[in-house]
Scaffold this motif. Structure first.
Motif, PDB file in Angstrom:
ATOM      1  N   ALA A  12     -53.188  29.831  72.647  1.00 15.19           N
ATOM      2  CA  ALA A  12     -52.778  30.341  73.957  1.00 15.19           C
ATOM      3  C   ALA A  12     -53.988  30.826  74.747  1.00 15.19           C
ATOM      4  O   ALA A  12     -54.113  30.557  75.956  1.00 15.19           O
ATOM      5  CB  ALA A  12     -51.760  31.457  73.789  1.00 15.19           C
ATOM      6  N   LEU A  13     -54.900  31.533  74.086  1.00 17.79           N
ATOM      7  CA  LEU A  13     -56.124  31.995  74.738  1.00 17.79           C
ATOM      8  C   LEU A  13     -56.960  30.815  75.215  1.00 17.79           C
ATOM      9  O   LEU A  13     -57.443  30.790  76.357  1.00 17.79           O
ATOM     10  CB  LEU A  13     -56.937  32.869  73.785  1.00 17.79           C
ATOM     11  N   PHE A  14     -57.126  29.812  74.363  1.00 26.22           N
ATOM     12  CA  PHE A  14     -57.887  28.623  74.724  1.00 26.22           C
ATOM     13  C   PHE A  14     -57.296  27.952  75.961  1.00 26.22           C
ATOM     14  O   PHE A  14     -58.012  27.581  76.893  1.00 26.22           O
ATOM     15  CB  PHE A  14     -57.937  27.643  73.552  1.00 26.22           C
ATOM     16  N   GLU A  15     -55.982  27.779  75.998  1.00 27.59           N
ATOM     17  CA  GLU A  15     -55.332  27.113  77.131  1.00 27.59           C
ATOM     18  C   GLU A  15     -55.508  27.920  78.407  1.00 27.59           C
ATOM     19  O   GLU A  15     -55.701  27.356  79.486  1.00 27.59           O
ATOM     20  CB  GLU A  15     -53.854  26.871  76.844  1.00 27.59           C
ATOM     21  N   ARG A  50     -43.383  11.017  91.989  1.00 28.45           N
ATOM     22  CA  ARG A  50     -43.972  10.479  90.744  1.00 28.45           C
ATOM     23  C   ARG A  50     -43.723  11.427  89.578  1.00 28.45           C
ATOM     24  O   ARG A  50     -43.654  12.637  89.748  1.00 28.45           O
ATOM     25  CB  ARG A  50     -45.473  10.286  90.891  1.00 28.45           C
ATOM     26  N   THR A  51     -43.614  10.866  88.387  1.00 25.86           N
ATOM     27  CA  THR A  51     -43.441  11.670  87.177  1.00 25.86           C
ATOM     28  C   THR A  51     -44.800  12.168  86.688  1.00 25.86           C
ATOM     29  O   THR A  51     -45.853  11.664  87.101  1.00 25.86           O
ATOM     30  CB  THR A  51     -42.797  10.841  86.051  1.00 25.86           C
ATOM     31  N   ASP A  52     -44.757  13.153  85.767  1.00 27.23           N
ATOM     32  CA  ASP A  52     -46.001  13.660  85.180  1.00 27.23           C
ATOM     33  C   ASP A  52     -46.783  12.534  84.522  1.00 27.23           C
ATOM     34  O   ASP A  52     -48.001  12.443  84.661  1.00 27.23           O
ATOM     35  CB  ASP A  52     -45.712  14.746  84.141  1.00 27.23           C
ATOM     36  N   ASP A  53     -46.075  11.668  83.787  1.00 29.29           N
ATOM     37  CA  ASP A  53     -46.750  10.552  83.113  1.00 29.29           C
ATOM     38  C   ASP A  53     -47.430   9.626  84.120  1.00 29.29           C
ATOM     39  O   ASP A  53     -48.567   9.193  83.913  1.00 29.29           O
ATOM     40  CB  ASP A  53     -45.767   9.745  82.265  1.00 29.29           C
ATOM     41  N   GLY A  60     -56.048   9.440  85.697  1.00 22.86           N
ATOM     42  CA  GLY A  60     -56.915   9.304  84.529  1.00 22.86           C
ATOM     43  C   GLY A  60     -57.183  10.607  83.813  1.00 22.86           C
ATOM     44  O   GLY A  60     -58.281  10.835  83.314  1.00 22.86           O
ATOM     45  N   VAL A  61     -56.176  11.482  83.779  1.00 24.54           N
ATOM     46  CA  VAL A  61     -56.313  12.761  83.094  1.00 24.54           C
ATOM     47  C   VAL A  61     -55.261  12.853  81.995  1.00 24.54           C
ATOM     48  O   VAL A  61     -54.333  12.057  81.944  1.00 24.54           O
ATOM     49  CB  VAL A  61     -56.163  13.951  84.066  1.00 24.54           C
ATOM     50  N   PHE A  62     -55.420  13.835  81.123  1.00 23.11           N
ATOM     51  CA  PHE A  62     -54.463  14.063  80.054  1.00 23.11           C
ATOM     52  C   PHE A  62     -53.684  15.326  80.362  1.00 23.11           C
ATOM     53  O   PHE A  62     -54.274  16.324  80.757  1.00 23.11           O
ATOM     54  CB  PHE A  62     -55.177  14.221  78.707  1.00 23.11           C
ATOM     55  N   PRO A  63     -52.375  15.306  80.159  1.00 22.03           N
ATOM     56  CA  PRO A  63     -51.597  16.526  80.406  1.00 22.03           C
ATOM     57  C   PRO A  63     -51.919  17.588  79.365  1.00 22.03           C
ATOM     58  O   PRO A  63     -52.230  17.273  78.222  1.00 22.03           O
ATOM     59  CB  PRO A  63     -50.146  16.062  80.277  1.00 22.03           C
ATOM     60  N   ALA A  64     -51.866  18.842  79.783  1.00 27.72           N
ATOM     61  CA  ALA A  64     -52.080  19.943  78.844  1.00 27.72           C
ATOM     62  C   ALA A  64     -50.839  20.104  77.984  1.00 27.72           C
ATOM     63  O   ALA A  64     -49.722  19.881  78.451  1.00 27.72           O
ATOM     64  CB  ALA A  64     -52.350  21.231  79.619  1.00 27.72           C
ATOM     65  N   PRO A  65     -51.022  20.478  76.718  1.00 30.19           N
ATOM     66  CA  PRO A  65     -49.838  20.721  75.883  1.00 30.19           C
ATOM     67  C   PRO A  65     -49.100  21.950  76.395  1.00 30.19           C
ATOM     68  O   PRO A  65     -49.691  22.782  77.086  1.00 30.19           O
ATOM     69  CB  PRO A  65     -50.427  20.969  74.496  1.00 30.19           C
ATOM     70  N   PRO A  66     -47.826  22.081  76.090  1.00 27.15           N
ATOM     71  CA  PRO A  66     -47.084  23.281  76.518  1.00 27.15           C
ATOM     72  C   PRO A  66     -47.766  24.551  76.025  1.00 27.15           C
ATOM     73  O   PRO A  66     -48.366  24.566  74.943  1.00 27.15           O
ATOM     74  CB  PRO A  66     -45.717  23.113  75.855  1.00 27.15           C
ATOM     75  N   ALA A  67     -47.698  25.597  76.813  1.00 29.41           N
ATOM     76  CA  ALA A  67     -48.345  26.869  76.460  1.00 29.41           C
ATOM     77  C   ALA A  67     -47.841  27.362  75.107  1.00 29.41           C
ATOM     78  O   ALA A  67     -46.656  27.283  74.806  1.00 29.41           O
ATOM     79  CB  ALA A  67     -48.067  27.911  77.528  1.00 29.41           C
ATOM     80  N   GLY A  68     -48.766  27.833  74.295  1.00 29.09           N
ATOM     81  CA  GLY A  68     -48.413  28.382  73.003  1.00 29.09           C
ATOM     82  C   GLY A  68     -48.186  27.347  71.919  1.00 29.09           C
ATOM     83  O   GLY A  68     -47.792  27.666  70.822  1.00 29.09           O
TER      84      GLY A  68
END
Length: 72
Positions: A12-15, A50-53, A60-68
């Motif tokens: 969580a801190l890293f994100e 548009r969708t997130d995907d 050309g980016v990667f989505p962040a994983p859900p918090a936590g």
């Protein structure tokens, strides 16, 4: 503190830190609203429906994983 709790807190801190990070020595250019070109593009693509995907592929980016939750 258990290992699982410690890893969860550190993720969580890293994100949180990563969300505001910029490469060293670079100052992101912003528009009159204070948004970067990438942020403006995301908003425009969202407004187009548009969708997130689709947005991540287009930019050309990667989505962040859900918090936590650690990335898989």
């Amino acid at each position: 503190m258990s290992y699982v709790v410690m890893v969860t807190v550190l993720c969580a801190l890293f994100e949180t830190v990563r969300a505001g990070a910029q490469p060293l020595g670079e100052q992101a250019a912003t528009n009159r609203l204070g948004l970067s070109a990438q942020e403006s593009a995301v908003i425009r693509l969202l407004a187009e429906g548009r969708t997130d995907d689709a947005i991540t592929k287009r930019l050309g980016v990667f989505p962040a994983p859900p918090a936590g939750r650690p990335p898989t």
